[in-house]
Design an enzyme around this catalytic site. Structure first.
Site, PDB file in Angstrom:
ATOM      1  N   VAL A  25      55.090 -27.693 -40.381  1.00  0.00           N
ATOM      2  CA  VAL A  25      53.917 -28.423 -39.952  1.00  0.00           C
ATOM      3  C   VAL A  25      54.259 -29.371 -38.810  1.00  0.00           C
ATOM      4  CG1 VAL A  25      52.113 -29.982 -40.676  1.00  0.00           C
ATOM      5  CG2 VAL A  25      52.854 -28.167 -42.172  1.00  0.00           C
ATOM      6  N   ASP A  26      55.503 -29.827 -38.815  1.00  0.00           N
ATOM      7  CA  ASP A  26      55.888 -30.667 -37.687  1.00  0.00           C
ATOM      8  C   ASP A  26      56.098 -29.848 -36.413  1.00  0.00           C
ATOM      9  OD1 ASP A  26      58.079 -29.564 -38.871  1.00  0.00           O
ATOM     10  OD2 ASP A  26      58.959 -31.475 -39.494  1.00  0.00           O
ATOM     11  N   ASP A  27      55.988 -28.548 -36.515  1.00  0.00           N
ATOM     12  CA  ASP A  27      56.022 -27.696 -35.330  1.00  0.00           C
ATOM     13  C   ASP A  27      54.619 -27.333 -34.871  1.00  0.00           C
ATOM     14  OD1 ASP A  27      58.938 -25.858 -36.395  1.00  0.00           O
ATOM     15  OD2 ASP A  27      58.751 -27.608 -35.093  1.00  0.00           O
TER      16      ASP A  27
END
Ligand code: 6R9
Length: 685
Positions: free
Chosen positions: A554-556
């Site tokens: 999700v941090d991507d």
């Protein structure tokens, strides 16, 4: 249950198909009509002969088993667990859990009160079943022609000798042992020896720097460190003992001193004489271990006693010591291995992962050995002495199941023996999937694209080969007992065709139980974001047929002018360009759009980088996703920074993209750290 319903729909839609028929394009027209020709609707069917022999041979069979595993997890898993050896059976209650932070402490237990030993189940039990003379490990050295093998009986003898040594040196049940070894047989031997005496192993990948090793020593305070003097990676010698010395010096300055460093002489890399030595602390493995008896009583442990710690990096802060316990992990790795690879006694199995990662724990060591499998261990790098090495190894050992990160290249060699392929570590985009399927597997071998994590212990979402048609790039459906849910920002479950955050409802036997010494961080990182669920940190979408598509961390996810774009989506679009070999996309700050899209692109060999090509790469993304997803920058990358397990290190790419070159951090786990300098030099070209 919403999900069961969507699988049911899916299965119904497949009833009209002749099972396992091979004519994909015609069948596609039958069930999907012409209008649905987008990539995600491409179905790839298992061949009839494959399905006929498969453990799970149809969607109906899967659904039956899956339903039972969800409706009666205790019954489902205790039936399976009963096939293993237990010194004493677990108590009345098979499992108990609380995954809801609002209801108190997070806790997960499986088979509590059951007394067993995973080493016994891997070795003694298989020997008792008549597999004593079967090869357990084939070891292939860095240098072609250097190899060896151990039968189950021989492996047990080696494990017992080391176990006796450890006991003699005062290592007891519950003590921690750090193992810092390359892929030589002594690595699984050391893991199994710890397990046999109830010690908790913590394998540190032998590509980690002294600083990283020191951090782990300080965190888990091992009784002893097991290492070797050196290893060859291709033509390079890595002096591991030097690294250990530096790490242990630092930890002693931090107040943690290790009194014993058992060192294996890896002769083919370095002789004893050339090895730095600290008298009193260091002992040569070969001098002592072979003198110990080849039998050793098992330390019986509770199912919930810790088996190992494995450190994994969080997005910030110090590494997290993921803790797995014995019973549930044992049952889960064995069962996932068996079904996801359609394992048969005659298989020869090769997983290219290093035991320093979770894949090497669950699917080099424990899962396969619990099944009595023959496992290939490879010491070296995939492209030494040339890019044909992997296929040479496949042919040499007649490997039938090949499990890898999807980043290898194929040349010559027959690969005829292969029957199942596995992929792990990153979303595999449809183009890479097709290449793996068509080229490596000669359009014959189903691919198990296994989605899971260090934390999950074993496969969570994975195809069961032979059971249903695959969609290139989709990890398909959950494994037995796993209830993946997709939630929105607010933590509401979303049904049907959707995308959002991937969580898991209810525990499964292989789940991690805590972060070592930091239960609070365990709760905060994984259970607080969406109360009641385990949050994986990954994004995922589900299509109308219930297939799951992992979209990356999700941090991507990049948020461009309010559009949520998975880096994996942009990468898929880029690699569908015939001249693009590989792509990695990261977000960068953008004045107007909030975030901009920054793409690192590797071109097909021999293709020169040009302004026209750049334009056509951008166009491909505009066409496939939309103008909002068009990369702001294409950065030509002769190669990408990857870990030895094949994961692209986006952390580094993000720093390069934002030109924070003094903040690159630890690059010691890269397969080839020189890639970084090369990329920096091309930053503005
Ligand atoms: C087994 C392993 C976990 C992260 C995970 C996800 C990514 C792994 C994947 C995949 C898409 C797959 N990941 N397998 N993404 N499809 N088949 O790699 O564990 O090192 O802990 O990494 O890797 O992002 O969250 P670990």
């Amino acid at each position: 249950n919403i999900h069961t319903k969507s699988y049911l729909r899916h299965v119904e839609s497949m009833k009209i198909l002749p099972s396992g028929a091979g004519q994909i394009s015609e069948l596609k027209a039958v069930i999907l009509g012409d209008s649905l020709a987008s990539e995600e609707n491409d179905l790839v069917f298992p061949s009839q002969p494959f399905s006929n022999q498969a453990l799970v041979s149809s969607p109906q069979k899967y659904l039956e088993m899956y339903k039972r595993s969800i409706e009666d997890p205790a019954g489902f898993w205790s039936d399976i667990a009963s096939e293993f050896y237990w010194e004493k059976k677990w108590g009345q209650q098979v499992n108990s859990e609380n995954l809801d932070v609002t209801k108190g402490k997070i806790s997960i237990e499986w088979f509590k009160g059951g007394i067993t030993n995973i080493c016994y189940n891997c070795l003694d039990a298989n020997i008792k079943a008549g597999n004593g003379d079967k090869v357990a490990l084939h070891w292939e050295g860095n240098e072609p022609g250097v190899d060896g093998s151990l039968t189950y009986r021989q492996l047990l003898e080696r494990v017992c000798q080391l176990a006796n040594f450890l006991k003699d040196k005062g290592v007891k049940k519950g003590d921690t042992v750090i193992i810092y070894l390359p892929m030589i047989m002594e690595l699984p031997i050391a893991m199994l020896a710890c397990a046999r005496i109830g010690a908790v192993h913590s394998v540190v990948f032998a590509g980690y720097s002294a600083e990283s090793l020191n951090q782990r020593v300080v965190d888990c305070k091992p009784k002893i460190v097991i290492t070797c003097n050196a290893v060859m990676r291709g033509k390079k010698i890595i002096d591991l003992k030097n690294i250990v010395d530096a790490a242990l010096l630092e930890s002693s300055q931090n107040g943690i001193s290790v009194d014993l460093c058992l060192t294996f002489e890896n002769e083919s890399a370095m002789k004893k004489e050339a090895t730095k030595w600290q008298k009193g602390r260091d002992i040569w493995w070969q001098d002592v271990v072979p003198k110990y008896p080849t039998t050793c009583d098992v330390e019986w442990v509770d199912a919930e006693d810790p088996l190992f710690l494995l450190y994994t990096s969080g997005s910030t802060g110090k590494p997290k010591g993921v803790l797995h316990t014995t019973g549930g992990y044992m049952i889960y790795t064995a069962t996932t291995f068996k079904y996801a690879f359609d394992y048969k006694d005659s298989d020869i199995y090769w997983c290219t992962a290093d035991c320093g990662w979770i894949t090497g724990h669950s699917y080099v060591t424990y899962g396969p050995l619990l099944n009595g499998a023959t496992v290939v261990l490879y010491e070296g790098v995939p492209n030494y002495p040339d890019s044909g090495r992997c296929w040479e190894i496949v042919d040499k050992y007649n490997v039938t199941i090949f499990y890898t990160a999807p980043t290898l290249y194929v040349t010559r060699h027959s690969r005829k023996s292969l029957r199942v392929l596995g992929s792990v570590g990153e979303p595999i985009n449809p183009s890479a999937w097709r290449w793996f399927y068509n080229v490596v597997g000669d359009s014959r071998c189903p691919i198990s694209d296994t989605w899971w994590q260090t934390e999950t212990g074993g496969f969570m979402i994975t195809p069961l080969p032979g059971a249903w048609p695959q969609k290139p790039g989709s990890a398909t459906f959950p494994f037995f007992g796993v209830q993946p849910v997709i939630v929105d920002e607010k933590g509401n479950e979303i049904d049907g065709e959707c995308s959002g955050y991937l969580c898991v409802k209810s525990s499964w036997p292989g789940a991690f139980r805590t972060l070592y010494g930091d239960h609070e961080r365990y709760e905060t990182t994984y259970f607080k974001a969406f109360a009641g669920y385990y949050f994986s940190g990954d994004g995922c979408s589900r299509d109308k047929d219930g297939y799951h598509w992992l979209t990356g961390r999700v941090d991507d996810v990049i948020n461009v002018s309010g559009h949520r774009i998975g880096t994996a989506e942009v990468e898929s679009a880029l690699v569908s360009h015939p001249q693009c070999a590989e792509a990695a996309v990261v977000g960068v700050e953008h004045e107007v759009k909030g975030q901009g899209i920054y793409a690192f692109v590797t071109l097909v060999e021999g293709v020169p980088y040009s302004e026209d090509l750049r334009k056509s790469l951008v166009l491909v993304v505009r066409n496939q996703i939309g103008a909002f997803a068009a990369p702001d920058k294409i950065h030509w990358a002769p190669s990408l920074p990857k870990t030895r397990s094949g994961k692209i290190m986006r952390r580094i790419l993000r720093k390069i993209a934002s030109r924070q070159l003094d903040e690159l951090g630890d690059i010691s786990t890269l397969a080839d750290p020189s890639v970084v300098d090369q990329l920096i030099s091309l930053a503005d070209s």
